[in-house]
Motif scaffolding. Structure first.
Motif, mmCIF file in Angstrom:
data_model
loop_
_atom_site.group_PDB
_atom_site.id
_atom_site.type_symbol
_atom_site.label_atom_id
_atom_site.label_comp_id
_atom_site.label_asym_id
_atom_site.label_seq_id
_atom_site.Cartn_x
_atom_site.Cartn_y
_atom_site.Cartn_z
ATOM 1 N N MET A 7 -4.730 1.551 9.346
ATOM 2 C CA MET A 7 -5.227 0.209 9.045
ATOM 3 C C MET A 7 -5.339 -0.010 7.551
ATOM 4 S SD MET A 7 -8.201 -0.693 11.673
ATOM 5 C CE MET A 7 -7.965 -0.924 13.398
ATOM 6 N N SER A 11 -3.619 -2.754 5.091
ATOM 7 C CA SER A 11 -4.362 -3.674 4.225
ATOM 8 C C SER A 11 -3.761 -3.704 2.827
ATOM 9 C CB SER A 11 -5.829 -3.282 4.169
ATOM 10 O OG SER A 11 -6.049 -2.273 3.234
ATOM 11 N N MET A 14 -0.675 -5.733 2.959
ATOM 12 C CA MET A 14 -0.987 -7.159 3.053
ATOM 13 C C MET A 14 -1.345 -7.744 1.696
ATOM 14 S SD MET A 14 -2.976 -7.051 6.628
ATOM 15 C CE MET A 14 -3.970 -8.508 6.564
ATOM 16 N N ASN A 15 -2.066 -6.959 0.897
ATOM 17 C CA ASN A 15 -2.382 -7.411 -0.470
ATOM 18 C C ASN A 15 -1.116 -7.700 -1.243
ATOM 19 O OD1 ASN A 15 -5.160 -7.463 -0.680
ATOM 20 N ND2 ASN A 15 -5.261 -5.245 -0.815
ATOM 21 N N GLU A 18 0.687 -10.832 -0.055
ATOM 22 C CA GLU A 18 -0.014 -12.034 -0.542
ATOM 23 C C GLU A 18 0.392 -12.350 -1.967
ATOM 24 O OE1 GLU A 18 -4.232 -11.700 -0.269
ATOM 25 O OE2 GLU A 18 -4.222 -11.761 1.922
ATOM 26 N N TYR A 113 3.925 -9.660 6.343
ATOM 27 C CA TYR A 113 2.480 -9.828 6.477
ATOM 28 C C TYR A 113 2.097 -9.879 7.961
ATOM 29 C CZ TYR A 113 -2.158 -11.690 5.374
ATOM 30 O OH TYR A 113 -3.500 -11.869 5.254
ATOM 31 N N ASN B 97 -11.386 -5.887 -3.027
ATOM 32 C CA ASN B 97 -10.128 -6.058 -2.319
ATOM 33 C C ASN B 97 -10.441 -6.619 -0.939
ATOM 34 O OD1 ASN B 97 -7.810 -5.722 -0.890
ATOM 35 N ND2 ASN B 97 -7.331 -3.730 -1.766
ATOM 36 N N ASN B 99 -8.795 -7.616 1.714
ATOM 37 C CA ASN B 99 -8.207 -7.063 2.936
ATOM 38 C C ASN B 99 -8.872 -5.739 3.302
ATOM 39 O OD1 ASN B 99 -6.312 -8.983 3.723
ATOM 40 N ND2 ASN B 99 -4.973 -8.373 2.053
ATOM 41 N N GLU B 100 -9.162 -4.928 2.265
ATOM 42 C CA GLU B 100 -9.833 -3.652 2.491
ATOM 43 C C GLU B 100 -11.204 -3.887 3.138
ATOM 44 O OE1 GLU B 100 -10.748 -0.591 -0.716
ATOM 45 O OE2 GLU B 100 -8.563 -0.766 -0.750
ATOM 46 N N ILE B 103 -10.870 -4.706 6.773
ATOM 47 C CA ILE B 103 -10.603 -3.495 7.569
ATOM 48 C C ILE B 103 -11.883 -2.696 7.758
ATOM 49 C CG2 ILE B 103 -9.313 -1.323 7.636
ATOM 50 C CD1 ILE B 103 -7.473 -3.540 8.090
#
Lengths: 135, 132
Positions: A7, A11, A14-15, A18, A113, B97, B99-100, B103
């Motif tokens: 996961m 992430s 995904m950063n 973006e 994404y 961050n 997204n972090e 999660i």
């Protein structure tokens, strides 16, 4: 826990996506802009992101943006002697943004994404199934 | 008898409280994603574990063979409120961050689910012991 590590990888990806979407949108938006650099007026240069692998605190290989550089595509030229920024021969430089490239890259980034989101959802489902074993 | 059953769930109560507090912290990190000079909040579970569990060496089982396993008696300290201090791990500028954090939020909510499942299992075991 390796599922959670997966996961975290998603992430970071995904950063990056973006940021890439941001860059492509910026390129399209500024396709007619003029930059003022070193005392000269220049047309806007398209930018592109360069990625690299890096290890985070837990030793997991994730991705991040190393730097954002200008592309080396040639500038377009049109004949327009009435424009204030055209040179002595009457040619005007235009920015090197390629709409088609930018759009395709943008679509690619958004698809990646979505793929990462799906991976995260799958991982969540797997962990919930594991928890259901304890009940 | 009832007292022992109460003590049975003392640790679960603490852990659930900590988990929900951690989710609060993460939510506040996400909310302050664009706040300048905001310090990221987080709970260090490792430190808390060392504080909560103090191994009693007096009440260890008597071992007659090398193949016997050691059984630790864990005693839970009563002062739980002292562990609920948040720790500012990052004193740099705001570099959250998002997204972090999302999660992390997902992870802690899954851990909460796991704790609930384990509590259910404990209750079932007590029923089994009562009914035989």
């Amino acid at each position: 826990m390796s599922l959670i590590d997966t996961m975290n990888m998603c992430s970071s990806s995904m950063n990056v996506e973006e940021k890439k979407i941001e860059i492509h949108t910026n390129n399209i938006a500024n396709s007619e802009s003029i930059e003022y650099k070193n005392g000269k007026f220049n047309p806007y240069t398209a930018k592109v992101a360069i990625l690299e692998i890096y290890k985070n605190k837990n030793g997991i290989e994730t991705t991040r943006i190393k730097e954002i550089v200008d592309t080396k595509d040639p500038y377009k030229k049109i004949y327009n002697p009435n424009h204030p920024l055209s040179d002595s021969k009457g040619y005007l430089k235009l920015s090197n943004v390629n709409y088609l490239n930018e759009t395709i890259n943008y679509l690619n980034a958004s698809k990646r994404y979505q793929a990462n989101l799906e991976i995260i959802q799958t991982m969540k489902y797997m962990i919930l199934k594991t928890i259901a074993m304890c009940k | 008898m009832l007292n022992t059953i109460n003590n049975f769930f003392e640790i679960n109560k603490t852990i659930l409280n900590l988990r929900s507090l951690k989710e609060e912290f993460i939510a506040s990190n996400i909310a302050n994603f664009e706040t300048p000079n905001y310090n990221k909040k987080d709970i260090n579970f490792e430190k808390i574990k060392k504080k909560i569990f103090s191994i009693n060496k007096k009440n260890e089982l008597f071992i007659t063979s090398k193949k016997h396993m050691k059984a630790h008696n864990y005693e839970i300290k009563n002062k739980i409120s002292m562990f609920l201090k948040h720790e500012n791990n990052y004193k740099t500028n705001n570099k959250i961050n998002i997204n972090e954090e999302k999660i992390k939020f997902l992870q802690s909510s899954l851990e909460y689910d796991l704790d609930i499942a384990l509590i259910n299992k404990k209750i079932k075991n007590i029923y089994l012991a009562i009914r035989g």
